[in-house]
Design a protein around this motif. Structure first.
Motif, short mmCIF file in Angstrom:
data_model
loop_
_atom_site.label_atom_id
_atom_site.label_comp_id
_atom_site.label_asym_id
_atom_site.label_seq_id
_atom_site.Cartn_x
_atom_site.Cartn_y
_atom_site.Cartn_z
N PHE A 157 0.64 -1.12 -0.48
CA PHE A 157 0.20 0.01 0.36
C PHE A 157 0.72 1.51 0.01
O PHE A 157 2.15 1.21 0.26
CB PHE A 157 -1.21 -0.20 1.08
CG PHE A 157 -1.81 -1.19 1.28
CD1 PHE A 157 -2.86 -0.57 1.13
CD2 PHE A 157 -1.76 -1.87 1.92
CE1 PHE A 157 -4.19 -1.79 0.95
CE2 PHE A 157 -2.47 -3.44 1.29
CZ PHE A 157 -3.83 -2.77 1.64
N GLU A 158 1.19 1.82 -0.76
CA GLU A 158 1.03 3.64 -1.00
C GLU A 158 1.02 4.47 -0.77
O GLU A 158 -0.19 4.63 -0.70
CB GLU A 158 2.33 3.28 -2.25
CG GLU A 158 1.18 3.84 -3.13
CD GLU A 158 1.98 4.59 -4.82
OE1 GLU A 158 1.06 3.87 -5.82
OE2 GLU A 158 2.56 5.04 -4.83
N ASP A 159 1.71 5.56 0.61
CA ASP A 159 0.76 7.30 0.45
C ASP A 159 0.28 7.12 -0.75
O ASP A 159 -0.50 8.39 -0.63
CB ASP A 159 1.94 7.59 1.33
CG ASP A 159 0.80 6.87 3.00
OD1 ASP A 159 0.01 7.31 3.20
OD2 ASP A 159 2.55 6.86 3.58
N ALA A 160 1.57 8.00 -1.80
CA ALA A 160 1.19 8.73 -2.31
C ALA A 160 2.17 8.15 -3.71
O ALA A 160 3.38 7.76 -3.66
CB ALA A 160 1.32 9.73 -1.98
N LEU A 210 3.56 -8.74 -8.45
CA LEU A 210 3.58 -7.87 -7.33
C LEU A 210 2.36 -6.72 -6.99
O LEU A 210 2.83 -5.39 -8.17
CB LEU A 210 5.11 -7.32 -6.99
CG LEU A 210 5.38 -6.62 -5.57
CD1 LEU A 210 4.59 -7.70 -4.42
CD2 LEU A 210 6.30 -5.86 -5.48
N ILE A 211 1.73 -7.16 -6.20
CA ILE A 211 0.66 -6.33 -6.44
C ILE A 211 1.11 -4.84 -5.48
O ILE A 211 1.30 -5.10 -4.25
CB ILE A 211 -0.74 -6.44 -6.07
CG1 ILE A 211 -1.42 -7.91 -6.99
CG2 ILE A 211 -2.24 -5.75 -5.72
CD1 ILE A 211 -2.34 -8.67 -6.88
N ILE A 212 1.07 -3.41 -6.08
CA ILE A 212 1.19 -2.46 -4.98
C ILE A 212 -0.68 -1.07 -5.54
O ILE A 212 -0.55 -1.69 -6.21
CB ILE A 212 2.25 -1.75 -5.76
CG1 ILE A 212 3.55 -2.19 -5.78
CG2 ILE A 212 2.18 -0.02 -4.88
CD1 ILE A 212 4.57 -1.69 -7.04
N PHE A 213 -0.93 -1.44 -4.08
CA PHE A 213 -2.30 -1.03 -4.35
C PHE A 213 -2.12 0.65 -3.55
O PHE A 213 -2.05 1.01 -2.40
CB PHE A 213 -3.27 -1.72 -3.09
CG PHE A 213 -4.51 -1.36 -2.64
CD1 PHE A 213 -5.47 -0.90 -3.63
CD2 PHE A 213 -4.46 -0.93 -1.52
CE1 PHE A 213 -6.52 -1.16 -4.21
CE2 PHE A 213 -6.35 -0.89 -1.23
CZ PHE A 213 -7.45 -0.88 -2.62
N GLY A 214 -2.31 1.25 -4.36
CA GLY A 214 -2.26 3.38 -4.26
C GLY A 214 -3.24 3.59 -3.87
O GLY A 214 -4.26 3.08 -3.57
N GLU A 215 -3.10 4.34 -4.44
CA GLU A 215 -4.08 5.76 -4.28
C GLU A 215 -5.68 5.92 -5.53
O GLU A 215 -6.15 7.28 -5.27
CB GLU A 215 -3.86 7.48 -3.95
CG GLU A 215 -2.72 7.49 -5.43
CD GLU A 215 -2.74 9.27 -4.78
OE1 GLU A 215 -2.80 9.66 -4.31
OE2 GLU A 215 -1.16 9.42 -5.77
N PHE A 216 -4.82 5.06 -6.15
CA PHE A 216 -6.03 4.88 -7.24
C PHE A 216 -7.05 4.36 -7.33
O PHE A 216 -8.19 5.11 -8.33
CB PHE A 216 -5.02 5.00 -8.75
CG PHE A 216 -3.72 5.38 -8.43
CD1 PHE A 216 -3.83 6.99 -9.23
CD2 PHE A 216 -2.68 5.28 -8.21
CE1 PHE A 216 -2.52 7.80 -9.38
CE2 PHE A 216 -1.73 5.45 -8.69
CZ PHE A 216 -1.06 6.67 -9.22
#
Length: 334
Positions: A157-160, A210-216
């Motif tokens: 999970f990314e912040d921005a 690799l899943i990156i769950f962002g702000e989108f």
């Protein structure tokens, strides 16, 4: 909190300064927003050091995240008031550059905290966080805590959409040794035109599995990754909250890790919500900045261009070869 990996690491050089030598010296502190945990610690450190050295200190903050207009107005006020130095947590590093040039042209020392200006040499010095190193430390811890770690059971999970998040994620990838080689590099400044296409949600969402769950707000199938034991990794405080809420909402378990989250993330380790995090000494960053302003006012000496702030990994599950402190010790710093 928005921060990037620094280009270099070196010691901040300051001289011995007495309160008598700094009488009538005014310093300005301009933070992102007042209620940000990192900004609160920055203000505490700046206030304490200014009092110790006998500096005048005026504090300003943006009204909301990304509020460059309030920061520009604060810089203008500092110029008009004859400040000797400005400590700045830039909300929009590129927008305020022209105003920072006015400050430097007026003989004011400009020290960026937490994030670099764009371009980086728009400030006299930067005191920030090495996000890649933080991510790598957390990855090394995760590798010790979960022997079966791989790209198939890591959820990020990314912040921005910024360099701090990317640097922390790729640091985690290296530290954990997971079988992940990004086919497209998104570790760049996505505010610049040449990088935007490479930093799209599609790029970040699926790189070698690799899943990156962002702000989108993209939809991903998290439940399929709940076995084997999942690793939940968040880059910062907002992402940490989303990771914990998502995990709890699914009734899932597994190791949950956060990059910088300040004292709230330390509290989550203490109450079991997180398995590990890092504590960045934001107050010390500000104290170093105030020291630099005091020295500049007294001698004209400017600090090192880049300084990487210290941090410590916080966990109640220490792993061999990874330096850490427990949550009780960390809370004493909060």
């Amino acid at each position: 909190m928005k921060i990037v990996q620094l280009l270099a690491m070196c010691l901040l050089t300051v001289g011995f300064v007495t309160p008598a030598a700094t009488q009538d010296v005014l310093a300005c502190l301009i933070t992102s927003i007042d209620n940000d945990p990192f900004a609160i610690k920055v203000k505490e450190g700046a206030t304490a050091k200014a009092k110790e050295l006998g500096l005048g200190l005026r504090s300003y903050a943006g009204k909301i995240g990304g509020d460059s207009e309030s920061q520009i107005a604060a810089i203008e006020s500092c110029i008009a008031d004859g400040a000797k130095g400005i400590l700045l947590m830039p909300s929009n590093p590129s927008v305020i550059v022209s105003t920072m040039k006015k400050a430097r042209d007026a003989g004011i020392l400009v020290v960026a905290l937490d994030d670099v200006l764009e371009p980086v040499d728009a400030a006299d010095a930067t005191i920030g966080i090495d996000a890649f190193k933080i991510g790598r430390s957390l990855g090394m811890w995760a590798k010790g805590a979960e022997s079966n770690i791989s790209s198939k059971n890591v959820i990020m999970f990314e912040d921005a959409n910024d360099d701090f998040a990317y640097s922390a994620m790729y640091g985690f990838i290296e530290g954990s040794g997971i079988d992940q080689v990004p086919s497209v590099s998104c570790s760049c400044d996505c505010k610049k035109d040449e990088c935007r296409k490479r930093c799209t949600p599609e790029c970040k969402k699926t790189t070698s599995g690799l899943i990156i769950f962002g702000e989108f707000g993209q939809t991903i199938d998290i439940p399929q990754r709940l076995t084997p034991s999942p690793i939940w990794f968040a880059t910062g405080p907002e992402a940490m909250r989303r990771a914990i809420d998502t995990r709890n909402g699914l009734g899932a378990s597994g190791i949950t890790i956060s990059g910088y989250g300040g004292c709230p993330s330390v509290g989550e380790v203490r109450n079991g919500g997180l398995s590990a995090t890092v504590l960045v000494f934001a107050d010390q960053m500000a104290m170093d900045g105030i020291d630099a302003i005091a020295t500049f006012a007294q001698t004209g000496e400017t600090p090192a261009k880049y300084t990487s702030s210290d941090y410590i990994l916080v966990t109640d599950r220490p792993q061999p070869g990874v330096e850490s402190i427990d949550s009780k010790t960390a809370m004493s710093r909060c």
